[in-house]
Structure formats: structure tokens, C-alpha cells
Design a protein around this motif. Structure first.
Motif, PDB file in Angstrom:
ATOM      1  N   THR A 160       0.882  -1.184  -0.061  1.00 29.20           N
ATOM      2  CA  THR A 160       0.225  -0.052  -0.102  1.00 29.20           C
ATOM      3  C   THR A 160       0.848   1.284   0.170  1.00 29.20           C
ATOM      4  OG1 THR A 160      -0.166  -0.325   2.315  1.00 29.20           O
ATOM      5  CG2 THR A 160      -1.988  -1.090   0.893  1.00 29.20           C
ATOM      6  N   HIS A 161       2.079   1.021   0.611  1.00 32.67           N
ATOM      7  CA  HIS A 161       3.086   2.444   0.568  1.00 32.67           C
ATOM      8  C   HIS A 161       3.517   2.786  -0.702  1.00 32.67           C
ATOM      9  CE1 HIS A 161       6.025   4.793   1.712  1.00 32.67           C
ATOM     10  NE2 HIS A 161       6.983   4.526   1.028  1.00 32.67           N
ATOM     11  N   VAL A 162       3.793   1.949  -1.698  1.00 32.63           N
ATOM     12  CA  VAL A 162       4.111   2.204  -2.989  1.00 32.63           C
ATOM     13  C   VAL A 162       2.794   2.675  -3.872  1.00 32.63           C
ATOM     14  CG1 VAL A 162       6.292   0.924  -3.379  1.00 32.63           C
ATOM     15  CG2 VAL A 162       4.103  -0.409  -3.926  1.00 32.63           C
ATOM     16  N   GLY A 163       1.704   1.981  -3.433  1.00 32.72           N
ATOM     17  CA  GLY A 163       0.228   2.394  -3.977  1.00 32.72           C
ATOM     18  C   GLY A 163       0.235   3.804  -3.614  1.00 32.72           C
ATOM     19  N   GLU A 164       0.194   4.188  -2.624  1.00 36.10           N
ATOM     20  CA  GLU A 164       0.070   5.477  -1.946  1.00 36.10           C
ATOM     21  C   GLU A 164       1.071   6.498  -2.834  1.00 36.10           C
ATOM     22  OE1 GLU A 164       1.344   6.063   1.901  1.00 36.10           O
ATOM     23  OE2 GLU A 164       0.092   7.890   2.324  1.00 36.10           O
ATOM     24  N   ASN A 165       2.359   6.018  -2.928  1.00 37.67           N
ATOM     25  CA  ASN A 165       3.140   6.998  -3.550  1.00 37.67           C
ATOM     26  C   ASN A 165       2.687   7.111  -4.832  1.00 37.67           C
ATOM     27  OD1 ASN A 165       4.842   7.511  -1.607  1.00 37.67           O
ATOM     28  ND2 ASN A 165       6.344   5.651  -2.029  1.00 37.67           N
ATOM     29  N   LEU A 166       2.355   6.105  -5.583  1.00 37.21           N
ATOM     30  CA  LEU A 166       2.037   6.314  -7.127  1.00 37.21           C
ATOM     31  C   LEU A 166       0.558   7.218  -7.013  1.00 37.21           C
ATOM     32  CD1 LEU A 166       1.937   5.914 -10.004  1.00 37.21           C
ATOM     33  CD2 LEU A 166       0.935   3.664  -9.685  1.00 37.21           C
ATOM     34  N   LEU A 167      -0.122   6.984  -6.167  1.00 38.92           N
ATOM     35  CA  LEU A 167      -1.410   7.818  -6.265  1.00 38.92           C
ATOM     36  C   LEU A 167      -1.167   9.270  -5.866  1.00 38.92           C
ATOM     37  CD1 LEU A 167      -3.809   5.089  -4.392  1.00 38.92           C
ATOM     38  CD2 LEU A 167      -4.143   6.181  -6.473  1.00 38.92           C
ATOM     39  N   SER A 168      -0.234   9.357  -4.930  1.00 40.42           N
ATOM     40  CA  SER A 168       0.097  10.874  -4.738  1.00 40.42           C
ATOM     41  C   SER A 168       0.736  11.554  -5.936  1.00 40.42           C
ATOM     42  CB  SER A 168       1.006  10.894  -3.505  1.00 40.42           C
ATOM     43  OG  SER A 168       2.457  10.654  -3.868  1.00 40.42           O
ATOM     44  N   LYS A 169       1.179  10.993  -6.751  1.00 44.30           N
ATOM     45  CA  LYS A 169       1.588  11.504  -7.864  1.00 44.30           C
ATOM     46  C   LYS A 169       0.503  12.019  -8.853  1.00 44.30           C
ATOM     47  CE  LYS A 169       6.124  11.026  -7.613  1.00 44.30           C
ATOM     48  NZ  LYS A 169       7.465  11.276  -8.085  1.00 44.30           N
ATOM     49  N   LEU A 170      -0.426  11.169  -8.854  1.00 40.70           N
ATOM     50  CA  LEU A 170      -1.719  11.250  -9.657  1.00 40.70           C
ATOM     51  C   LEU A 170      -2.548  12.645  -8.913  1.00 40.70           C
ATOM     52  CD1 LEU A 170      -2.896   7.472 -10.231  1.00 40.70           C
ATOM     53  CD2 LEU A 170      -2.131   9.227 -12.109  1.00 40.70           C
ATOM     54  N   ARG A 171      -2.539  12.577  -7.637  1.00 37.80           N
ATOM     55  CA  ARG A 171      -3.285  13.432  -6.940  1.00 37.80           C
ATOM     56  C   ARG A 171      -2.632  14.858  -7.076  1.00 37.80           C
ATOM     57  NH1 ARG A 171      -2.874  13.904  -0.559  1.00 37.80           N
ATOM     58  NH2 ARG A 171      -0.844  14.226  -1.236  1.00 37.80           N
ATOM     59  N   ASP A 172      -1.251  14.847  -7.022  1.00 32.02           N
ATOM     60  CA  ASP A 172      -0.534  16.231  -7.390  1.00 32.02           C
ATOM     61  C   ASP A 172      -0.517  16.430  -8.898  1.00 32.02           C
ATOM     62  OD1 ASP A 172      -0.283  15.991  -4.690  1.00 32.02           O
ATOM     63  OD2 ASP A 172       1.784  15.205  -4.674  1.00 32.02           O
ATOM     64  N   GLY A 173      -1.076  15.568  -9.880  1.00 31.53           N
ATOM     65  CA  GLY A 173      -1.029  16.131 -10.991  1.00 31.53           C
ATOM     66  C   GLY A 173       0.287  15.949 -11.718  1.00 31.53           C
ATOM     67  N   THR A 174       1.117  14.963 -11.233  1.00 35.30           N
ATOM     68  CA  THR A 174       2.115  14.593 -11.950  1.00 35.30           C
ATOM     69  C   THR A 174       2.091  13.722 -13.175  1.00 35.30           C
ATOM     70  OG1 THR A 174       3.262  14.799  -9.535  1.00 35.30           O
ATOM     71  CG2 THR A 174       4.721  13.975 -11.616  1.00 35.30           C
ATOM     72  N   PHE A 175       1.039  12.836 -12.930  1.00 32.01           N
ATOM     73  CA  PHE A 175       0.773  12.012 -13.877  1.00 32.01           C
ATOM     74  C   PHE A 175      -0.711  11.829 -14.177  1.00 32.01           C
ATOM     75  CE2 PHE A 175       4.223   9.100 -12.185  1.00 32.01           C
ATOM     76  CZ  PHE A 175       4.910   9.768 -12.971  1.00 32.01           C
ATOM     77  N   VAL A 176      -1.270  11.448 -15.346  1.00 27.70           N
ATOM     78  CA  VAL A 176      -2.652  11.466 -15.471  1.00 27.70           C
ATOM     79  C   VAL A 176      -2.840   9.905 -15.940  1.00 27.70           C
ATOM     80  CG1 VAL A 176      -4.595  12.010 -16.943  1.00 27.70           C
ATOM     81  CG2 VAL A 176      -2.985  13.686 -16.539  1.00 27.70           C
TER      82      VAL A 176
END
Lengths: 808, 151, 131
Positions: free
Chosen positions: A73-89
């Protein structure tokens, strides 16, 4: 779902139980959210909800020492935070990887539930895939990402395996709650072994993930409100109504006004209310004899309150059908991707409520229909394009209340069911000959898909190769008192219509008596009640070859003696008594009359299951408690019909051939009387041409003008022998009695003597007319034998014209 | 809770069936009640005497004399030992209820060779008491009668 | 007994933190989000310490912080931010906006005792600790 989970939760620390319930709830929503996000990747509200869910699981599991779950879940959260911050779509690759993470999480939660450890599944590949995606956003590593969500689970984990094998390193900066060993020893690996090296097999894990979830339901304090009915979490619960994100205010209202209640408690509550209803009924009986008006009015209040309480408790058991439907978008998405199709699932009427026991039992049939829809009905985008359809196929489910029922419609805009293909299949399977298959109407042909062993799946795909056919779907729906129909148009689509009762827990029933016991008959099967006095019995009840029938408005209604079927008859035939109580029932396609000793009344009964020692008794579907506290059995109408031999279905293997032939067409179904003529000849007489069946003693036959006659109803009735009339030589030895079929026309009756009455059968008949001659309509296969179908009116007309002048 | 725990428990509820003294773990026993109004279940296995309403719970009553294939009926109205099982409650109809006895698990022995017939299949072991032999009932086996049900 | 208010949207986390704090010797109440916490305060529960999750629906930790720091009645109640390392950038903002301390999930009882000690809790409570 499993009662076992209750046992284990007793040993589990309460915070772990809480964690499991909470996380499973959140995960279900996550599937929805991720897919919704895929179509609208910029939905901020949803993104932060997704992030928060994983964030919460990760944050909590760290406290509980589930390090493996934490690392995923940690790496999942990291990936999600990139999405949330708009780094990726969000793109499909990322969605796949995130769904795989959700599945892995679910598998570990499952493992925690059963073994209190997050299991020995190896998620290093998944962790490194997610880490990599966190860096490149899924643009550079599509191959690995595809692997992550490969439905058949045979992806190549080696390509990403051990690239970053030390999973602890990712969370080394986290402080770990040290009361538990970080890596519990592998106890049982039921969950994680289904996963190929950290790569979730979507189908399996989504099933295993259901284990923890249904042990509790959320009850809104005002369950009618749409908001609470689908807001299944007391904490966050953003609603899933597409395109209408619920405002913060509404959500907090929902969270404040609902609590989680154990289903077992609800069931207990239901039992108690049943008891209360019982006590109320008794008090009502007592007070009926009292004259104190105060007591009577108090009792009436008690009566009202009890009824309302009963209704309210019933409502707590109601769950929105959305609880089942919400799992389907994920099924559709994964399936569509695995067979390279574009499929959208539209859900309507998610808030429609049903008793939870019914919700449970429609889950599988619905899922099966949806899988079939994606796998077989919806075409590939290329085919759709060629057909001028939108590339994206649509499967729409809508649910709505109607009467005491819920209708569920599953509609797709796919290729439709091609009757020609079904015909070919029916011939191939030996169910029909090419000739009979051609004669079936398209509608009947399409309904063949519900026949046992008739699967249209030509190849075993990874999707529908589960060995269940549509017959199982139909059986499951009928088991809960529902029906299913299908209609389809080639090239346009298919519609399945399911109709199921709202609840099985309390049903209206007719209470009857039979040999000193009361039995409850569900009113759903009840058509009418008849009471015959001696005179009517004599006039309208006949015994055909041991099988009693009652002539009801021109139809012969087979009768079943309940006492006899139950093996408790004293040997006396009920139709020899002074009066007869007949309960006319509908079992599947057939109507029959159940003969009982008496009819008590109708009442709402609380259905309780039978213990396993008596479950195998097919004549009863359950038991209930009567007003006086005694137990009464609930009659299983289909079971009684089977045992009473008035019903044969495809499930009776020995009569399968008969049934499939019964589908043979020529418009209306006909009821035929099968009679024996001569020593072994057999003919069928359409029942509508028969007015009565009689039996005469051989010595009652007199002769008038060289013609045998009997006295019948104050007239003289001529007799004719059917064997002679259809050209068979002689009749068999007459014996002591004659079986006579009475036909009346132009106010005169003629008795047609047959050698024996064999059976009554209802079926569609395809006549082969090569054998047609005077009085014989043709021949048909009936009950496996070629049988001539006679036209009594022609035979009798011919006979009567010969009689003219004889003066009878 | 389940019959699996029989071996480990110390206290046994005892009862009589003809000459036999049998016991089940007190943990398995929900309650003991006198004979109740019973609704017979036509077509059910012969061992099923009927259904009982126990405070809203429907309990299947099983005739243990028949299960043990003993001759003759109950000498007087039988007692009901109500057992709570995962899939609903059952009631064992027995001749008479005995004492609750505490037993040292050490003295548990396998069923002796001399036990015969139905009895042998329905007993997990024996305890030697001072004056008699206590047979420990195999609850799962004793209540498993569905396979003989009428089709 | 010193009073604590745990604000977290996860009921499992509330349970875990509540247990921990009670073992240390606090009386604990909990709230599911910032709004719920404000309601709790308005109903008269005045804690000596608030442990606030940062990422919550409805009203998150940061909004909650701003609200309480603007209300005279509560503006001096110590507030400890409960967060994770993915939110490190937020810690600074939180401290600037008036949070008194932060702690990263997951943490052990020892860690929270240390953190509480920094805020002046501890010595007299430590005797009540067990286990």
C-alpha cells in the motif's frame, strides 16, 4: 458470508476486526472509483478519495504490524500521490497496476482474516512495478503493466522480479509498531498462492475479497433515504452516483445517521419479532373473549405497534441491490480488457431494496449473465464498426419495484442470439432433428438456452469456462421464487428479464390441514380454492388409470392427495368422502389440484429454514411457527408436484427426452388424453374434445337397435369402440368395466369406449400427416412413442350419420 | 462450541439410553428441556421425531433410541438435550438425564472392541467411571442422518 | 486524568490510538473528521491534547487546525499532527499554521510518549502506564 468468520473474529483483537471491516468496505468503493477515474481522470474529488483510502489502510496496517501489506500500500500511495498532485494522469496501464494493488491488498486482508497474518504471498514484483510507475507514470513500461493485470494470471513476473527485491527498504523510514513480529510465519496460504508472484489474478482475488465484507451491513436510521441506502460506510463514503459528487454536508449527515450492525443481530431481531407476533396473536385470541374495552383498545395498540415493528425490522434486512451491482463494473472492465472489447456497464435503480437473503442468491446468476454478455454478446470493436454500431458496447442493468416483486432487466446492444445457431446446436446435441428444429418458433428456440446442458459457448474461454450454463441461472432464480425470460434480436441485442420476490423471510401463505397437522402453502403458487360437495365430486372428478382428475372449466386438472404424497394417508381416497377441498396450485408450467382435509386461513408466516436432517425432504421448503406456538411445515409446491407425478421437468433426467420434445411447436400447447386401444395400440385424444370420463360396468351395457348403449344422465347414450373406429381390429378383453370417453355435440352424447386410459399430457404437438385419414389428424411423437392423434368430432360425426334411422 | 472440543473438556452431561450411559461435553449442550409439542415431518428419516419450537427457534428432534438401533420406545416421555450446531439446533431425545460429571481427560480410552453395531460408530471413546462405563457420544455422527433421507 | 481527542476517519486507527492513549493514562474521545471534532469541542469536551489525522474527508486536519486556532476557546489546545512520510511537505505548513508537534504513522507507544513529553505531558502519568 461464512459463519466461520464469526468464530474467528472472537479471537481477533477488536482493532484488527475493525480494520478488516473498514478496509474491505473501502476497497469495494475503490474498484468503482478507479474505474470512474479512468473515464474522467481529472476528477479531483475522486482522486483524493482513492488516495485517502489507500493512505488509511497503509497508515493503520503499520500499527498492526502487517509489514507486507504496508509495503504494497505504501508504493500504491506513492503512485497515487503523484496522480493527486497532477504529476501523472491516469491511463489504462496505471489503472491496471492500481487494480492489481487493490487485489493484492484484498488477498492480504483475506489472509489476515483467516490466519491473522498477511500471508506469504510474494508481492515484490508488484511493488517494484508500482515503484517504477511512480517514476515513469506508465509511459515507458507498458509491457510490465499489462502483465500486472493479466486476467489469466500467467504473466511474466520475471521481467520485474527482484529488481528491487528488498521490500522493507521502501518503508525503512517508517517507525514500525513493535508489538508484533513484522513477518508472521506462513500459516496457511489460501489467499496469496492464487497470486502469481505478486501479480493479482483479478478473477480469483476479487472473489476471495468478498469473504470479510458481508458480515455486516449498514443500517440507515432512515433507510428509505437514497443517501443512506447506498452510503455503506460510516466514515467517508463518497457516493458513487456518476457525475454527482455528494457534497461534504450530505456525507457528514450520512455518517452521523448510520451505524454498522452485525447481520446475525438483525437475524436475531427478526426472530424475536416473530416471537412477538406470536405472543400478540395469542393475546388477540384471549382478548376476543374479553369484554373490557380498555383491554381491547390496549390490545389493538399492541397489534398496531407489533405490525409496524415487524415491518421496520424487515426493512433493516433490506439492502439496496446496488450492493451486488457495484461489483459488476469491475467484472465487466477486466473481462472486456481481456477479450479486447469496449464495454460500458450502465446501472440504474441501484437503490432498489431487497431482502439480504435474496441479494445473496441473485449475485451469482447476475454475475453469470453479465460475464456472458461481455464474452459472447458484445462484439469486438472491429465487428461493431463494420455493423455501424458505436465501438463501445453497452450492457445496461435496471432494477425497479413492481408489486411485491423486483424486476431486473439486463439489456445489451450486442450481436443478439441467432436462432439459427441455436437450432444447429440443438440438432448437434441431439435435442432436435433438423426437421423439428425448423418447426420451432424463434422465441422457443431462444429459450432453449435455459435447457440443461445447453451451453452456447463454443470454446472454453478463460471467462465463461466455469461449467455453469444458463440452466443453472434459471434454476437459481426459480429457487427463490423468481422467473427469467429472454428475448433477442439478431444484430440488435438481447434482454433478460428477471422477476424476484422482495423477501423470502415473511410470505403470505394459506394454512391447510392434512391428517391432523397444519401445513402452510405459499400464496405465490396459489391459484384458487375449491370445495366440492358429493354431487360435484360424482359429476366432475374421475379417476383415470388410478390418477384422479377434476374437470375445471373445460380442462382436466390432475389431483394430488397431499396425505398420499406425504405417505400419511389412512388409505381412504378423499374423493370417496362427502366433500373435497382442492387447492389449485401452479408449479412451474403445470396446474394441479392439491387435495387437503381442510383450509384454515391465510396469514403472513415467518419462514424458517429446516435443519439438515430434514432438508432432503423435497416436499417441504421450510417451517414456520403458528399462532399457538406449534411448528407447521411449509409445502414446497414444486416438490409435491414432482412427487405427485403431475410435473416433469428437465431436471428429471429420465424424462428429459419427453420434455425436449414437448417444446415441439405448432402454436398452442395441447392437453392430450393418451388411451390404449386394442392390445397395444395407443392414440391421443385432444382433451378439449372430451366432456367427461366415465366408467361403466360391462353389465350396464344394453342393446338398442343392434347398437350398444348405456343409460347415462337420464338419456340413452350410444357407445362406439375407438379401436374399431381407427381401424384397429378388435378390442382387448373387455373385463368387468368399460372406460368411456364422453363426447357431447348438438345436445347429444356419445360414449367412446377405450381399452385403458394411460396418461394426460400437456405438450405442443407436431403432426406428421402422412398417416392422416378419416378421424385421424396425424401422428406425433408423444412420450417417446409415435402416437396417432384422433379427431373425436369427425369419428363421432361419422358414427352418428350411420346411426340415423336406428332411432337411438 | 463444536463437537471437536469434546476431547478437551472436563465436564460431561450424561444421559441414559436403555442400559447405556452416554455423555456429551457440557459445552455442546445448549439446554435440557422436557418433552415438547412436536410437529412430525412426513417423509423424513425415521430418526427425526419432529420439529419443536424453542422460543422461536425451530429445533429438529432426533430419536436417539432409533439412532442407536435400540429395541422398544421410550419408557416414559423422553428428555430433550438441545444442541446448538452451526446450521441450526437439534434436540437429542433420550430416556433420562444423568449427572454432570467431571472427568480427567487422561482416563479417556478408545471405544472397546466389545461395543457393537450402531453404538460403535456413534461413540468416540469411553471413560471408566467408578461403577460404570461412560460412552462419549460422537455428536457429528449422531446428528448426521441426512443421507438416509427420502429422496 | 488528562483528556485527549483523537481525530481520524479510520475507525481502526481511532481504536488503536485510543487504546494507546488510555494505556498511557488519558481519557480519550474521538471524532471522525474535523467537523465532528469541532462539534465535540462545542459540546464541551475540552481536551488537553488533540491528535489529528491530516488526510480526512469533509474537513481535513489542516482546515481543522485553522478553525481551532481562530477560536479563542480552543486556540491554545496542543495539537499533534498524525501523518505519514508521504505528507512531509505538509508537516512544515502545519507547524507554521500552529500545530505543536507531529508524529508519523505507524508509531509505537514509546514514540508517542516521547512526543507527548515534548509537549509537557508525561512524568506524573508514567506511573500509570503498564504492559
Amino acid at each position: 458470508m461464512s459463519s466461520g468468520s464469526d468464530h474467528e473474529s472472537g479471537e481477533m483483537p477488536e482493532e484488527v476486526v475493525e480494520f478488516l471491516v473498514e478496509s474491505n468496505e473501502n476497497l469495494d468503493r475503490l474498484d468503482q472509483d478507479l474505474m470512474a477515474l479512468e473515464s474522467n481522470p481529472h476528477d479531483k474529488e475522486r482522486l483524493s478519495s482513492i488516495f485517502r483510502t489507500i493512505h488509511t489502510i497503509k497508515g493503520t496496517c503499520g500499527f498492526l504490524g502487517y509489514s507486507k501489506l504496508e509495503s504494497v500500500t505504501h508504493v500504491g500511495e506513492n503512485l497515487l500521490s503523484k496522480l493527486r498532485d497532477g504529476t501523472f494522469v491516469l491511463n489504462a496501464t496505471l489503472t491496471d497496476a492500481l487494480l492489481a494493488m487493490v487485489d493484492a491488498t484484498r488477498a492480504m486482508l483475506h489472509s489476515i482474516e483467516s490466519t491473522q497474518s498477511d500471508g506469504d504471498g510474494d508481492y515484490t514484483a508488484l511493488v517494484s512495478l508500482l515503484s517504477e510507475l511512480t517514476v515513469n507514470g506508465g509511459e515507458g513500461s507498458a509491457a510490465e503493466a499489462d502483465g500486472a493485470a493479466n486476467v489469466d494470471g500467467e504473466s511474466e513476473p520475471t521481467s520485474v522480479l527482484s529488481q528491487n527485491g528488498d521490500e522493507r527498504s521502501v518503508s525503512s523510514n517508517a517507525l514500525v509498531f513493535s508489538t508484533k513480529k513484522p513477518d508472521a510465519p506462513p500459516v496457511s496460504a489460501s489467499g496469496p498462492t492464487e497470486l502469481a508472484a505478486g501479480v493479482a489474478t483479478v478473477v480469483d482475488s476479487s472473489e476471495s475479497g468478498e469473504v470479510a465484507e458481508p458480515t455486516s451491513v449498514t443500517v440507515g436510521t432512515s433507510s428509505q433515504q437514497e443517501g443512506s441506502s447506498s452510503g455503506s460506510s460510516k466514515t467517508t463514503a463518497p457516493e458513487n452516483h456518476e457525475g454527482t459528487p455528494v457534497s461534504a454536508d450530505v456525507r457528514s449527515v450520512v455518517s452521523d445517521s448510520s451505524i454498522r450492525v452485525d447481520v446475525a443481530l438483525l437475524d436475531r431481531l427478526m426472530d424475536l419479532v416473530g416471537e412477538l407476533v406470536l405472543a400478540r396473536n395469542q393475546i388477540l385470541q384471549f382478548t376476543a373473549a374479553e369484554s373490557s374495552s380498555a383491554l381491547i383498545s390496549t390490545t389493538q395498540r399492541l397489534n398496531l405497534i407489533t405490525s409496524e415493528l415487524q415491518e421496520s425490522v424487515m426493512k433493516t434486512r433490506m439492502q439496496p441491490i446496488g450492493n451486488v451491482l457495484t461489483k459488476l463494473p469491475r467484472v465487466v472492465r477486466d473481462l472486456a480488457r481481456s477479450c479486447s472489447k469496449l464495454v460500458r456497464l450502465d446501472l440504474e435503480g441501484k437503490e432498489t431494496e431487497l431482502d439480504r437473503t435474496i441479494i445473496e442468491s441473485i449475485k451469482d446468476p447476475l454475475t453469470h449473465l453479465i460475464r456472458n454478455g461481455v464474452d459472447h454478446a458484445i462484439e469486438t470493436p472491429e465487428l461493431r464498426k463494420a455493423a455501424g454500431k458505436p465501438l463501445e458496447g453497452v450492457i445496461a442493468i435496471s432494477a425497479y419495484h413492481e408489486g411485491g416483486y423486483v424486476n431486473i432487466e439486463i439489456r445489451d446492444d450486442g450481436s443478439g442470439i441467432d436462432p439459427e445457431k441455436i437450432r444447429a446446436k440443438a440438432v448437434e446435441k441431439g435435442i432436435h432433428t433438423p426437421e423439428t428444429a425448423q418447426k420451432l418458433s424463434d422465441r422457443d428456440v431462444i429459450n432453449l438456452i435455459f435447457s440443461a446442458g445447453f451451453s452456447t459457448a463454443e470454446k472454453i474461454t478463460n471467462v465463461s469456462g466455469r461449467g455453469v450454463g444458463m440452466d443453472v441461472v434459471k434454476t437459481n432464480i426459480e429457487r427463490i421464487g423468481g422467473t427469467i425470460e429472454v428475448s433477442s434480436q439478431v444484430g440488435i441485442g438481447t434482454v433478460f428479464r428477471i422477476r424476484i420476490p422482495l423477501t423470502l423471510a415473511i410470505v403470505p401463505a394459506l394454512v391447510v390441514t392434512c391428517v391432523d397437522q397444519r401445513y402452510a402453502i405459499p400464496q405465490a403458487s396459489l391459484l384458487e380454492l375449491l370445495r366440492l360437495e358429493r354431487e360435484q365430486i360424482d359429476a366432475d372428478v374421475s379417476v383415470l388409470d388410478g390418477a384422479p382428475v377434476y374437470r375445471l372449466r373445460g380442462h382436466l386438472l390432475p389431483l394430488v392427495d397431499l396425505a398420499e404424497v406425504l405417505g400419511i394417508s389412512d388409505g381412504e381416497r378423499p374423493w370417496t368422502k362427502e366433500s373435497l377441498n382442492i387447492v389449485v396450485l401452479q408449479a412451474e408450467e403445470t396446474q394441479f389440484g392439491l387435495v387437503v382435509d381442510g383450509v384454515v386461513d391465510t396469514q403472513e408466516i415467518v419462514v424458517k429454514p429446516l435443519g439438515r436432517q430434514v432438508k432432503a425432504v423435497t416436499t417441504f421448503s421450510g417451517a414456520t411457527i403458528m399462532g399457538d406456538g406449534k411448528v407447521a411445515l411449509i409445502v414446497d409446491v414444486a416438490g409435491v408436484a414432482h412427487l405427485g407425478r403431475v410435473l416433469r421437468t428437465a431436471r428429471d433426467t429420465e424424462s428429459k427426452a419427453t420434455v425436449t420434445r414437448q417444446v415441439e411447436d405448432l402454436g398452442e400447447k395441447q392437453t392430450l388424453l393418451l388411451v390404449q386401444v386394442g392390445d397395444s395400440g395407443r392414440v391421443a385424444v385432444p382433451l378439449q374434445s372430451i366432456d367427461r370420463l366415465e366408467e361403466f360396468r360391462a353389465d350396464a351395457v344394453e342393446w338398442a337397435g343392434g347398437q350398444p348403449v348405456v343409460q347415462y344422465r337420464n338419456t340413452i347414450m350410444p357407445l362406439l369402440w375407438l379401436s374399431t373406429a381407427v381401424g384397429l381390429t378388435s378390442a382387448s378383453d373387455p373385463g368387468e368395466t368399460y372406460q368411456v370417453v364422453v363426447h357431447s355435440a348438438n345436445s347429444r352424447s356419445v360414449g367412446v369406449v377405450v381399452d385403458a386410459i394411460l396418461d394426460i399430457t400437456e405438450q405442443r404437438v407436431t403432426l406428421d400427416q402422412y398417416a392422416a385419414r378419416l378421424g385421424v389428424l396425424g401422428s406425433a411423437v408423444i412420450s417417446d412413442r409415435v402416437t396417432e392423434v384422433v379427431d373425436l368430432s369427425v369419428i363421432i360425426g361419422d358414427f352418428l350419420s350411420d346411426l340415423v334411422g336406428i332411432g337411438v | 462450541m463444536s463437537s471437536k472440543s469434546t476431547r478437551n473438556s472436563q465436564q460431561y452431561c450424561t444421559f441414559y439410553l436403555g442400559d447405556l450411559l452416554l455423555g456429551i461435553s457440557v459445552e455442546d449442550v445448549q439446554e435440557v428441556i422436557k418433552t415438547q409439542d412436536m410437529t412430525p415431518v412426513p417423509l423424513a428419516p425415521g430418526v427425526v421425531t419432529g420439529l419443536v419450537n424453542l422460543r422461536g427457534q425451530i429445533v429438529t428432534a432426533l430419536d436417539m433410541r432409533k439412532r442407536f438401533q435400540l429395541n422398544g420406545g421410550f419408557p416414559k416421555p423422553p428428555m430433550n438435550i438441545v444442541i446448538s450446531q452451526e446450521d441450526g439446533a437439534v434436540s437429542l431425545l433420550v430416556d433420562e438425564i444423568g449427572d454432570v460429571v467431571s472427568i480427567d481427560p487422561e482416563s479417556f480410552e478408545a471405544p472397546p472392541e466389545t461395543l457393537e453395531g450402531a453404538c460403535r460408530e456413534l461413540v468416540t471413546g469411553v471413560f471408566k467411571l467408578e461403577h460404570s462405563l461412560l460412552l462419549v457420544l460422537d455428536l457429528a455422527a449422531a446428528t448426521a442422518v441426512e443421507e438416509v433421507a427420502a429422496a | 486524568m488528562a483528556k485527549a481527542l483523537v481525530i481520524d476517519d479510520s475507525s481502526a486507527t481511532r481504536m488503536i490510538l485510543g487504546k494507546m492513549l488510555r494505556e498511557i493514562g488519558f481519557e480519550v474521545k474521538s471524532a471522525v473528521d474535523g467537523q465532528d471534532a469541532i462539534r465535540c469541542l462545542e459540546e464541551g469536551y475540552l481536551p488537553e491534547i488533540m491528535l489529528v489525522d491530516w488526510n480526512m474527508p469533509v474537513m481535513d486536519g489542516y482546515e481543522f487546525l485553522k478553525v481551532v486556532r481562530n477560536r479563542e476557546a480552543y486556540n491554545d489546545v496542543p495539537l499533534m499532527m498524525v501523518t505519514t512520510e508521504t505528507e512531509m511537505d505538509r508537516v512544515l505548513a502545519a507547524l507554521e499554521a500552529g500545530a505543536n508537534e507531529y508524529v508519523m504513522k505507524p508509531f509505537s507507544k514509546e514514540v508517542i510518549i516521547d512526543k507527548l513529553a515534548m509537549l509537557g505531558f508525561g512524568d506524573e502519568d508514567e506511573d500509570e502506564e503498564y504492559g
